[in-house]
Design a protein around this motif. Structure first.
Motif, PDB file in Angstrom:
ATOM      1  N   MET A 104       0.784  -1.233   0.000  1.00  0.00           N
ATOM      2  CA  MET A 104       0.000   0.000   0.000  1.00  0.00           C
ATOM      3  C   MET A 104       0.823   1.294   0.000  1.00  0.00           C
ATOM      4  SD  MET A 104      -3.014  -1.256  -0.151  1.00  0.00           S
ATOM      5  CE  MET A 104      -4.031   0.184   0.094  1.00  0.00           C
ATOM      6  N   VAL A 105       2.143   1.207  -0.099  1.00  0.00           N
ATOM      7  CA  VAL A 105       2.944   2.430  -0.094  1.00  0.00           C
ATOM      8  C   VAL A 105       2.874   3.118  -1.457  1.00  0.00           C
ATOM      9  CG1 VAL A 105       4.551   1.674   1.691  1.00  0.00           C
ATOM     10  CG2 VAL A 105       5.079   1.211  -0.685  1.00  0.00           C
ATOM     11  N   ASP A 106       3.088   4.413  -1.443  1.00  0.00           N
ATOM     12  CA  ASP A 106       3.148   5.156  -2.701  1.00  0.00           C
ATOM     13  C   ASP A 106       4.611   5.408  -3.049  1.00  0.00           C
ATOM     14  OD1 ASP A 106       3.978   7.254  -1.066  1.00  0.00           O
ATOM     15  OD2 ASP A 106       2.020   8.245  -1.082  1.00  0.00           O
ATOM     16  N   GLU A 107       4.847   6.306  -3.986  1.00  0.00           N
ATOM     17  CA  GLU A 107       6.210   6.552  -4.466  1.00  0.00           C
ATOM     18  C   GLU A 107       7.147   7.107  -3.385  1.00  0.00           C
ATOM     19  OE1 GLU A 107       3.632  10.033  -4.982  1.00  0.00           O
ATOM     20  OE2 GLU A 107       3.453   8.008  -5.785  1.00  0.00           O
ATOM     21  N   ARG A 108       6.591   7.639  -2.304  1.00  0.00           N
ATOM     22  CA  ARG A 108       7.424   8.172  -1.217  1.00  0.00           C
ATOM     23  C   ARG A 108       8.029   7.068  -0.358  1.00  0.00           C
ATOM     24  NH1 ARG A 108       2.926  11.989   1.200  1.00  0.00           N
ATOM     25  NH2 ARG A 108       1.802  10.098   0.635  1.00  0.00           N
ATOM     26  N   ARG A 110       7.902   3.826   2.574  1.00  0.00           N
ATOM     27  CA  ARG A 110       7.345   3.517   3.885  1.00  0.00           C
ATOM     28  C   ARG A 110       7.285   4.758   4.771  1.00  0.00           C
ATOM     29  NH1 ARG A 110      10.100  -2.234   5.555  1.00  0.00           N
ATOM     30  NH2 ARG A 110       9.646  -3.265   3.586  1.00  0.00           N
TER      31      ARG A 110
END
Length: 158
Positions: A104-108, A110
């Motif tokens: 569920m992480v995005d490009e940023r 953890r």
């Protein structure tokens, strides 16, 4: 199965869901593991209504996950401290966090990294067999009825 009677089910998962099975309970528990203890700080960090927060904290105290300790007399104010029963929920919370970090992480990346104090390394939680130490996956596990399993109608008639 009714939501309000899950704690009475003869199923360990259902009984656990009765304690931690809604989003606010899990988020309150997350804050406990981040060392939040006071009502106002929970409320501020979670933006939860006072009524919902009081309900979740009361439930955790009822089930022995938290203990309520007075830290001020006038007005009476309390801290909520994880009990051993509450601390034993840590692997569950970490498993959920790890799933989120994986899927569920995005490009940023953890939002939090977890560091083991003993060795200093950042880690991912893993589940291992308590007997041989090998990593476990769902495909490697078989289940069998335990002593607390419900009796089948045929077995109780015999």
């Amino acid at each position: 199965m009714r939501w309000d009677t899950l704690e009475d089910e003869q199923c360990s998962l259902a009984r656990t869901v009765a304690v931690i099975g809604d989003r606010w309970s899990l988020l309150v528990l997350r804050e406990c593991f981040l060392r939040v203890r006071r009502f106002e700080e929970f409320q501020s960090r979670l933006s939860i209504t006072r009524h919902l927060l009081a309900d979740r904290l009361k439930k955790f105290v009822k089930f022995g996950v938290l203990r309520k300790v007075k830290y001020q007399d006038r007005p009476a104010r309390y801290e909520y401290i994880l009990t051993q029963r509450g601390l034993d929920l840590y692997p569950i919370v970490m498993s959920i966090v790890h799933w989120g970090d994986t899927h569920m992480v995005d490009e940023r990346g953890r939002p939090l990294l977890h560091q083991h104090k003993n060795c200093g390394n950042f880690f991912d939680p893993v589940m291992i067999c308590s007997e041989c130490g090998e990593p476990l996956s769902a495909k490697q596990v078989h289940t069998h009825p335990g002593p607390g399993a419900p009796q089948s109608p045929a077995a109780s008639e015999a």
